[in-house]
Design an enzyme around this catalytic site. Structure first.
Site, short mmCIF file in Angstrom:
data_model
loop_
_atom_site.label_atom_id
_atom_site.label_comp_id
_atom_site.label_asym_id
_atom_site.label_seq_id
_atom_site.Cartn_x
_atom_site.Cartn_y
_atom_site.Cartn_z
N ILE A 11 -0.91 -1.14 -4.50
CA ILE A 11 -2.10 -0.29 -4.50
C ILE A 11 -1.67 1.14 -4.23
O ILE A 11 -0.99 1.42 -3.22
CB ILE A 11 -3.11 -0.75 -3.43
N PHE B 163 0.83 -1.20 0.00
CA PHE B 163 0.00 0.00 0.00
C PHE B 163 0.86 1.26 0.00
O PHE B 163 1.74 1.41 0.87
CB PHE B 163 -0.88 0.06 1.26
N ASP B 164 0.57 2.16 -0.91
CA ASP B 164 1.09 3.51 -0.81
C ASP B 164 0.47 4.15 0.44
O ASP B 164 -0.55 3.67 0.95
CB ASP B 164 0.70 4.29 -2.07
N LEU B 165 1.05 5.25 0.91
CA LEU B 165 0.53 5.90 2.12
C LEU B 165 -0.26 7.16 1.79
O LEU B 165 -1.49 7.19 1.92
CB LEU B 165 1.69 6.21 3.07
N ASP B 166 0.41 8.21 1.34
CA ASP B 166 -0.27 9.48 1.06
C ASP B 166 -1.25 9.33 -0.10
O ASP B 166 -0.86 8.93 -1.20
CB ASP B 166 0.75 10.57 0.70
#
Length: 215
Positions: free
Chosen positions: A162, A5-8
């Protein structure tokens, strides 16, 4: 399946903290301060890359001072001007219940990413939290994903990325991973599909079914 997973713009809406800290830094260094909406492109790419564009080639001596001022404010205040997107917690819980292993893969400095994940109590879902070094090492998403695959012993065939921006899709493609675009973030469907998204999800609760379709 290992889910990166990306964060921002994917797990959290980090717009206020990033934008406020950028505008503060530019003002402190007597540079032109754009309106907040004109800085949305800065959410997603590595922050050092964004500041190189903001400062421009004519004033290279201001690059380090602007980054320093940004990090001063961001590390104390901006990091918490942030909130978890709706449906994310329930979606992460469901993915874990389905037996998936979750990882954070962000271009943000890892030291900040870990603080954010812990602050919002998301650390219970993730096996690893991975980001860049402050000097920009692993800020490139392709380099970061390759690092995670190596460190965690993950085959590209058993992983998916993602994220909400082109950097996430391109990084996944370069590592032979399928990628799901997060349309609730800051990238457009056009940006995500043109940069290699396998699928795009309108909202987080659609992710478990989409991931199952990729297995």
């Amino acid at each position: 399946m290992h889910i990166l997973f990306d964060l921002d713009g994917t797990l959290t809406d980090s717009r206020p903290g990033i934008i406020n800290s950028i505008r503060h830094s530019l003002a402190e260094n007597q540079l032109t301060v754009p309106e907040a909406d004109a800085l949305l492109w800065c959410i997603g790419p590595p922050i050092l890359e964004s500041f190189r564009k903001l400062v421009g080639p004519d004033q290279p001596h201001l690059f380090d001072p602007t980054v320093t001022k940004y990090r001063e404010r961001y590390s104390e205040t901006g990091i918490f001007e942030n909130e978890v997107y709706p449906e994310i917690v329930d979606t992460l819980a469901e993915l874990r219940q389905l037996g998936h292993t979750l990882h954070v893969a962000t271009s943000k400095a890892e030291i900040y990413a870990k603080r954010i994940i812990t602050h919002f109590e998301l650390d219970r879902f993730f096996t690893s939290v991975n980001g860049s070094e402050l000097d920009g090492t692993r800020a490139d998403k392709a380099e970061l994903i390759a690092h995670i695959l190596l460190q965690q012993g993950i085959s590209p065939a058993e992983a998916v990325m993602i994220g909400d921006r082109e950097h996430d899709m391109i990084g996944a493609t370069k590592n032979n991973l399928p990628a799901i675009g997060a349309l609730w973030g800051y990238g457009t469907g056009k940006e995500l599909m043109e940069s290699g998204a396998t699928l795009c999800a309108r909202v987080p609760h659609l992710l478990p079914e989409m991931i199952s379709s990729l297995e």
